[in-house]
Design a protein around this motif. Structure first.
Motif, PDB file in Angstrom:
ATOM      1  N   ALA A  76      30.366  18.289  12.402  1.00 50.56           N
ATOM      2  CA  ALA A  76      30.167  19.436  11.511  1.00 50.56           C
ATOM      3  C   ALA A  76      31.295  19.518  10.492  1.00 50.56           C
ATOM      4  N   GLY A  77      32.528  19.250  10.934  1.00 47.60           N
ATOM      5  CA  GLY A  77      33.655  19.258  10.015  1.00 47.60           C
ATOM      6  C   GLY A  77      33.563  18.154   8.985  1.00 47.60           C
ATOM      7  N   SER A  94      42.487  25.484  13.156  1.00 51.50           N
ATOM      8  CA  SER A  94      42.012  24.877  11.910  1.00 51.50           C
ATOM      9  C   SER A  94      43.159  24.600  10.936  1.00 51.50           C
ATOM     10  N   ALA A 132      30.302  24.124  20.875  1.00 50.39           N
ATOM     11  CA  ALA A 132      29.935  22.737  20.597  1.00 50.39           C
ATOM     12  C   ALA A 132      30.941  21.794  21.249  1.00 50.39           C
ATOM     13  N   ALA A 151      32.791  25.601  15.056  1.00 44.67           N
ATOM     14  CA  ALA A 151      31.769  25.011  15.920  1.00 44.67           C
ATOM     15  C   ALA A 151      32.305  24.791  17.332  1.00 44.67           C
ATOM     16  N   PHE A 152      33.544  24.357  17.442  1.00 41.04           N
ATOM     17  CA  PHE A 152      34.144  24.117  18.755  1.00 41.04           C
ATOM     18  C   PHE A 152      34.296  25.424  19.527  1.00 41.04           C
ATOM     19  N   LYS A 153      34.720  26.489  18.848  1.00 43.93           N
ATOM     20  CA  LYS A 153      34.880  27.786  19.498  1.00 43.93           C
ATOM     21  C   LYS A 153      33.534  28.369  19.905  1.00 43.93           C
ATOM     22  N   LEU A 186      41.184  18.906  18.405  1.00 42.65           N
ATOM     23  CA  LEU A 186      40.482  20.024  19.029  1.00 42.65           C
ATOM     24  C   LEU A 186      40.752  20.071  20.524  1.00 42.65           C
ATOM     25  N   ALA A 207      34.800  22.693  11.677  1.00 40.47           N
ATOM     26  CA  ALA A 207      34.981  22.025  12.969  1.00 40.47           C
ATOM     27  C   ALA A 207      35.502  22.998  14.014  1.00 40.47           C
ATOM     28  N   GLN A 264      30.522  17.013  18.454  1.00 43.87           N
ATOM     29  CA  GLN A 264      29.627  17.780  17.588  1.00 43.87           C
ATOM     30  C   GLN A 264      30.415  18.583  16.556  1.00 43.87           C
ATOM     31  N   ALA A 265      31.524  19.188  16.992  1.00 42.14           N
ATOM     32  CA  ALA A 265      32.349  19.970  16.072  1.00 42.14           C
ATOM     33  C   ALA A 265      32.947  19.077  14.992  1.00 42.14           C
TER      34      ALA A 265
END
Length: 449
Positions: free
Chosen positions: A295-296, A328, A287, A282-284, A322, A279, A291-292
């Motif tokens: 993914a997480g 994380s 996303a 993806a955020f970094k 986030l 997660a 979306q992040a």
């Protein structure tokens, strides 16, 4: 007798000439008045400086000796700075705006290049909102912290002195006419960087041996092993939001089936680690938070049985964390902590400036089940091997598991497992005890005890 006419051509001409002369004189008078007004309006600053100088010594007033600034403020008496306008506002204390997660603890309010911090509420740190600020410029070329800023007073010699103590010098802030002082030090973060402590790096108990033909571990065995982790409460680095707060039970504890596994890895914690890492990455990468989080969640489901995870709660949890700038490990610790799988060891400073703490972190030992955490908390006091070391330190938690010998020495009759029983209301307590005993006996048999 002839009739007399008043409006003869000659008289009309004279009246017109008189009217034109009146109009010209009127316009000339208005132009002169406007010119005088413009001249007055173009000179207010210089006029104000003459009638309202910066220091009392320049007013020429009679009475006691007028106060002057000490030499510390302006060591060169021949280079007196230009006094500010009389209409300049008095200096006011203010707090810098909270930084964005992407920028980190960089502050630049009003073009200032120095910052300061102060423990205003006396709790031992400057991690609360309003306790970090951008410094304000002072004459001739200095900086002053607006936190706890106070006006200087005159001493017996008639000089300005700081009421907070002689070690604090007085200065005139740019835009203000009253000398002030502050007990807090200013510094440029590019010259004196903010000291950051990296997140705790503990992968868990390493696999230090092979596996025999029957699947038994041939290395060091640890039972109910944990991982050292940290999350950060409100502070400058996390935009004064809590990355430790409880968001509800996300991971559903089972019967501790990992007890019968000979692997020293922590399956649940490993799965949460993979999910939080996915997660955050993806955020970094750009996303959206939603979306992040998806993914997480996908990584979480792949890590262990999805029936033991509250998926929707986990997604909402990741989206909110986030947005608050949590990393994380913050999310991983908070998720396990919310599910009752972590023991908090204590707090330590993870970000400081000029010796003042700006951000704290809470060190934890997190386990793969709530049962593992309960047995660790109530089993360690029974063992001499943990006397004097306990849980380690907040910065370096000691999260190792029990050796087989230590585990055999535990007296479960002295343990209060009511916290664990309440998690599984659908099963009778005696049935749970039987299943726990069977699993423990199976484990001891597997390792040849």
């Amino acid at each position: 007798m002839m009739e007399r006419h008043w409006f003869t051509p000659t008289r009309v001409a004279l009246l017109l000439l008189a009217l034109m002369a009146f109009i010209v004189m009127t316009q000339t008078a208005w132009a002169a008045a406007s010119a005088d007004t413009g001249a007055l309006s173009s000179r207010p600053s210089s006029f104000a400086l003459q009638v309202n100088p910066r220091l009392p010594t320049e007013t020429g007033q009679s009475g006691p000796k007028a106060p002057v600034l000490p030499a510390l403020w302006n060591p060169d008496p021949d280079s007196q700075p230009e006094p500010p306008p009389a209409t300049a506002p008095m200096p006011k204390s203010y707090s810098a705006p909270a930084p964005s997660p992407a920028l980190g603890p960089q502050l630049s309010s009003g073009g200032a290049s120095q910052i300061c911090a102060a423990d205003l509420n006396g709790n031992g740190d400057a991690a609360d909102a309003g306790e970090v600020a951008s410094c304000i410029a002072t004459l001739p070329s200095g900086w002053q912290c607006p936190l706890q800023q106070t006006a200087c007073v005159t001493d017996v010699q008639g000089q300005y002195a700081c009421p907070l103590g002689p070690q604090h010098g007085c200065a005139v802030p740019i835009g203000g006419s009253t000398p002030t002082c502050s007990p807090n030090q200013c510094a440029d973060p590019s010259v004196t960087p903010i000291e950051e402590v990296p997140p705790i790096d503990d992968p868990g108990t390493p696999a230090d041996g092979g596996i025999d033909a029957d699947g038994n571990c041939m290395g060091r065995i640890e039972i109910f092993s944990g991982r050292a982790m940290r999350c950060r409460p409100p502070g400058l680095s996390v935009t004064f939001a809590s990355c430790c707060r409880d968001k509800g039970k996300i991971i559903k504890d089972g019967m501790g089936s990992q007890l019968t596994s000979l692997s020293t890895k922590i399956a649940v914690a490993k799965g949460v680690f993979n999910g939080m890492s996915a997660a955050f990455a993806a955020f970094k990468a750009g996303a959206t938070a939603s979306q992040a989080a998806n993914a997480g969640a996908s990584a979480l489901i792949a890590g262990f049985d999805p029936t033991s995870l509250a998926i929707s709660l986990a997604i909402n949890f990741m989206i909110e964390f986030l947005f608050n700038g949590c990393d994380s490990q913050d999310m991983e610790t908070a998720m396990l902590r919310s599910s009752g799988m972590c023991h908090e060891v204590g707090s330590y400073c993870t970000s400081s400036f000029l010796g003042i703490c700006l951000q704290k972190a809470r060190g934890h030992c997190c386990f793969n089940t709530k049962l593992g955490r309960i047995i660790q908390e109530q089993g360690r006091p029974q063992l001499k091997s943990f006397n004097g070391v306990g849980w380690g330190t907040p910065k370096k938690p000691l999260c190792r598991g029990f050796t087989p010998e230590e585990f055999q020495a535990l007296d479960f009759s002295k343990m209060d497992l009511s916290q664990y029983y309440s998690e599984i209301e659908s099963r009778a307590q005696d049935q749970i005890q039987i299943q726990m005993k069977d699993k423990i006996d199976a484990y001891l048999k597997a390792i040849g005890e």
